[in-house]
Write an enzyme that holds these catalytic residues in place. Structure first.
Site, PDB file in Angstrom:
ATOM      1  N   HIS A 113      -1.085  -5.768  -1.541  1.00 41.40           N
ATOM      2  CA  HIS A 113      -1.553  -6.567  -0.403  1.00 41.40           C
ATOM      3  C   HIS A 113      -0.389  -6.943   0.514  1.00 41.40           C
ATOM      4  O   HIS A 113      -0.375  -8.013   1.120  1.00 41.40           O
ATOM      5  CB  HIS A 113      -2.342  -7.806  -0.875  1.00 41.40           C
ATOM      6  CG  HIS A 113      -3.677  -7.427  -1.444  1.00 41.40           C
ATOM      7  ND1 HIS A 113      -4.759  -7.120  -0.661  1.00 41.40           N
ATOM      8  CD2 HIS A 113      -4.083  -7.262  -2.731  1.00 41.40           C
ATOM      9  CE1 HIS A 113      -5.789  -6.794  -1.443  1.00 41.40           C
ATOM     10  NE2 HIS A 113      -5.394  -6.866  -2.697  1.00 41.40           N
ATOM     11  N   THR A 114       0.572  -6.060   0.568  1.00 37.31           N
ATOM     12  CA  THR A 114       1.708  -6.244   1.482  1.00 37.31           C
ATOM     13  C   THR A 114       1.569  -5.350   2.706  1.00 37.31           C
ATOM     14  O   THR A 114       2.177  -5.621   3.730  1.00 37.31           O
ATOM     15  CB  THR A 114       3.027  -5.883   0.775  1.00 37.31           C
ATOM     16  OG1 THR A 114       2.877  -4.582   0.211  1.00 37.31           O
ATOM     17  CG2 THR A 114       3.352  -6.883  -0.333  1.00 37.31           C
ATOM     18  N   GLY A 120     -10.217   2.335  -7.953  1.00 36.22           N
ATOM     19  CA  GLY A 120      -9.065   1.724  -7.288  1.00 36.22           C
ATOM     20  C   GLY A 120      -7.873   2.671  -7.220  1.00 36.22           C
ATOM     21  O   GLY A 120      -6.728   2.251  -7.111  1.00 36.22           O
ATOM     22  N   LEU A 121      -8.144   3.981  -7.283  1.00 34.61           N
ATOM     23  CA  LEU A 121      -7.061   4.971  -7.291  1.00 34.61           C
ATOM     24  C   LEU A 121      -7.079   5.806  -6.011  1.00 34.61           C
ATOM     25  O   LEU A 121      -6.556   6.903  -5.965  1.00 34.61           O
ATOM     26  CB  LEU A 121      -7.188   5.861  -8.535  1.00 34.61           C
ATOM     27  CG  LEU A 121      -7.130   5.071  -9.857  1.00 34.61           C
ATOM     28  CD1 LEU A 121      -7.453   5.964 -11.053  1.00 34.61           C
ATOM     29  CD2 LEU A 121      -5.754   4.427 -10.039  1.00 34.61           C
ATOM     30  N   SER A 122      -7.707   5.266  -4.980  1.00 36.85           N
ATOM     31  CA  SER A 122      -7.710   5.873  -3.645  1.00 36.85           C
ATOM     32  C   SER A 122      -8.449   7.196  -3.569  1.00 36.85           C
ATOM     33  O   SER A 122      -7.957   8.158  -2.969  1.00 36.85           O
ATOM     34  CB  SER A 122      -6.281   6.050  -3.123  1.00 36.85           C
ATOM     35  OG  SER A 122      -5.697   4.812  -2.940  1.00 36.85           O
ATOM     36  N   ASP A 130      -2.490   3.659   1.031  1.00 36.28           N
ATOM     37  CA  ASP A 130      -3.097   4.746   0.250  1.00 36.28           C
ATOM     38  C   ASP A 130      -2.951   6.100   0.955  1.00 36.28           C
ATOM     39  O   ASP A 130      -2.610   7.112   0.337  1.00 36.28           O
ATOM     40  CB  ASP A 130      -4.595   4.484   0.039  1.00 36.28           C
ATOM     41  CG  ASP A 130      -4.851   3.095  -0.513  1.00 36.28           C
ATOM     42  OD1 ASP A 130      -3.918   2.492  -1.057  1.00 36.28           O
ATOM     43  OD2 ASP A 130      -5.985   2.610  -0.369  1.00 36.28           O
TER      44      ASP A 130
HETATM   45  C1  GLA Z   1      -6.242  -1.102  -1.109  1.00 37.55           C
HETATM   46  C2  GLA Z   1      -6.029  -0.799   0.358  1.00 37.55           C
HETATM   47  C3  GLA Z   1      -4.545  -0.728   0.693  1.00 37.55           C
HETATM   48  C4  GLA Z   1      -3.798  -1.945   0.178  1.00 37.55           C
HETATM   49  C5  GLA Z   1      -4.164  -2.228  -1.276  1.00 37.55           C
HETATM   50  C6  GLA Z   1      -3.565  -3.520  -1.773  1.00 37.55           C
HETATM   51  O1  GLA Z   1      -5.791  -0.045  -1.893  1.00 37.55           O
HETATM   52  O2  GLA Z   1      -6.624   0.424   0.692  1.00 37.55           O
HETATM   53  O3  GLA Z   1      -4.391  -0.586   2.088  1.00 37.55           O
HETATM   54  O4  GLA Z   1      -4.030  -3.067   0.995  1.00 37.55           O
HETATM   55  O5  GLA Z   1      -5.567  -2.300  -1.460  1.00 37.55           O
HETATM   56  O6  GLA Z   1      -2.189  -3.408  -1.857  1.00 37.55           O
END
Ligand code: GLA
Length: 437
Positions: free
Chosen positions: A61-62, A156-158, A214
């Site tokens: 979340h940066t 949560g792995l894009s 991501d």
């Molecule tokens: C998700 C979002 C990213 C990022 C993360 C947290 O993966 O797609 O852009 O904000 O959460 O770091």
């Protein structure tokens, strides 16, 4: 993996052995996507392109706060067999939707909430074509594409960024944009432009207000390296990340607790950060130096904002997380192989990240916390959630010979807690998006 059962602590019942989600080899991925393409469209694709999912080592979340992140590309990829068309039609199929080919028109599709809105995973593929045109790289031609992905969905792995990135490199080549280069010789500046369009597709077409980490990981990582990503400038540095040489492994625990970035929690976190920045008179929270954090938090606490407490917590997470990320990168750069005191410090930073996400950013969930607590208790050097949170995956840095033990401990804790059994992945830092066949 063996398939014996182990007693679950405290219950006397047996827990199943850990199940690992394998990555397809490039050949398997290309063959599966090509077979589906031939079956549905009755001709040969121009090629197969792929793009990886990611795990983020630290820096959570940066990205939308202009800070640092440190992702690696996974060996798990989305594979896209694609053939350019001479008109503006897009036809898409996946194994889940093979009965019904989705037909779209590049002249009609548009952002979420408009009449041209595109549904489900189609938004990530057709959305990239739309976004490339919006970003001045058109006009493009239409295309037929068959998707075959082994990035776990909703883990949560894009998985969505993998779709966007694979589409972007495919269109880059078949439409002659000349931006991506090859996997062996990537054009990083060109890929940064593709990232911009992939993020636009995700934000505007899919309606997920994500920050770009991501898509950068999927397009700009390198095998054997973690990607130091400065999210304000877009600058990247490849940080050697040879865990095997250090006798270490990065175990990914897919909690199976579904997360969705389209829902309101992610948006609410982002809005709170933007509000904090405004109250503090900075453009982005990355502008707050960790040395000035106490002063900044006092200002937020006394700001008179209705949600001042929330702003304090969210800001404390972001500013300390950027600091942890910077420190971890320095440790990785200065100590190879990772061992001894340095390894202990890296583990402590990973743990600190999770604790901050749990207590200050409030984006973990019981499944993530149990996975992390159990991995730590079973001997991991450090463990944390990775990605957006509210479900999804955790990572644990473990000695190679302890992978199975830690995974078994997590399976047992999940059984005891009554959670859906987790799945596991081996996170080997892998290659970025490119062409397969
Ligand atoms: C998700 C979002 C990213 C990022 C993360 C947290 O993966 O797609 O852009 O904000 O959460 O770091």
């Amino acid at each position: 993996m063996t398939h014996e059962s182990t007693p679950v602590p405290g219950t006397g019942t047996a827990a199943a052995a850990p199940v690992f989600s394998p990555a397809l080899t490039p050949e398997e991925g290309a063959a599966a996507a090509t077979d589906l393409f031939r079956e549905v469209f009755g001709c040969e694709p121009d090629g197969v392109w792929y793009a990886p999912g990611r795990v983020n080592i630290i820096g959570e979340h940066t990205d939308y706060n202009g800070g640092l992140a440190l992702p690696i590309a996974l060996p798990h990829r989305a594979h896209l067999a694609l053939r350019r068309r001479d008109d503006r039609t897009i036809r898409l199929v996946s194994p889940q939707t093979r009965e019904t080919v989705d037909v779209l028109d590049l002249d009609v599709i548009g952002p979420k909430g408009t009449p041209g809105e595109v549904r489900h995973w189609n938004a990530y593929v057709a959305g990239v074509a739309w976004a490339l045109e919006q970003d001045g790289l058109g006009p493009l031609s239409g295309f037929d594409a068959a998707l075959y992905s082994c990035v776990p969905l909703g883990g949560g792995l894009s998985s969505s960024a993998a779709l966007e990135a694979s589409t972007s490199v495919a269109l880059d080549e078949v439409c002659g944009l000349g931006l991506a280069g090859t996997v062996e010789e990537p054009d990083d500046a060109g890929r940064a432009r593709l990232v911009t369009s992939c993020v636009r597709a995700e934000n505007e077409m899919a309606g997920a207000p994500t920050g770009g980490m991501d898509q950068s990981a999927s397009l700009r990582c390198r095998a054997g390296h973690a990607l130091e990503l400065d999210c304000r400038t877009g600058e990247v540095t490849q940080v050697p990340f040879d865990l095997a040489a250090a006798g270490l492994a990065l175990l990914v625990i897919d909690t199976k607790a579904k997360h969705s970035l389209v829902d309101g929690q992610y948006r609410a976190r982002r809005a709170a950060c933007e509000r904090s920045a405004k109250v503090l008179g900075v453009e982005l929270l990355a502008d707050v130096d960790v040395a000035d954090l106490d002063e900044a938090l006092a200002r937020l606490a006394n700001s008179g904002e209705d949600n001042a407490d929330e702003l304090v917590k969210r800001t404390r997470h972001v500013v300390t997380e950027i600091d942890r990320t910077r420190r971890l990168i320095t440790l990785l750069q200065n100590s190879r192989p990772l061992a001894g005191q340095t390894l202990a410090e890296v583990g402590a930073l990973l743990n600190g990240s999770h604790d901050s996400l749990r207590d200050d950013y409030e984006c973990t969930c019981p499944e993530l916390d149990v996975a992390v607590d159990t991995a730590r208790a079973a001997g991991a050097h450090g463990a944390r959630m990775t990605g957006g949170g509210f479900g999804g995956s955790a990572i644990a840095l473990v000695d190679v010979d302890k992978v199975d033990e830690v995974a078994r401990a997590v399976v047992a804790s999940y059984a005891e807690a009554g959670f859906t059994p987790p799945a596991f992945l081996d996170a080997l830092p892998s290659a970025p998006a490119g062409r397969l066949a």
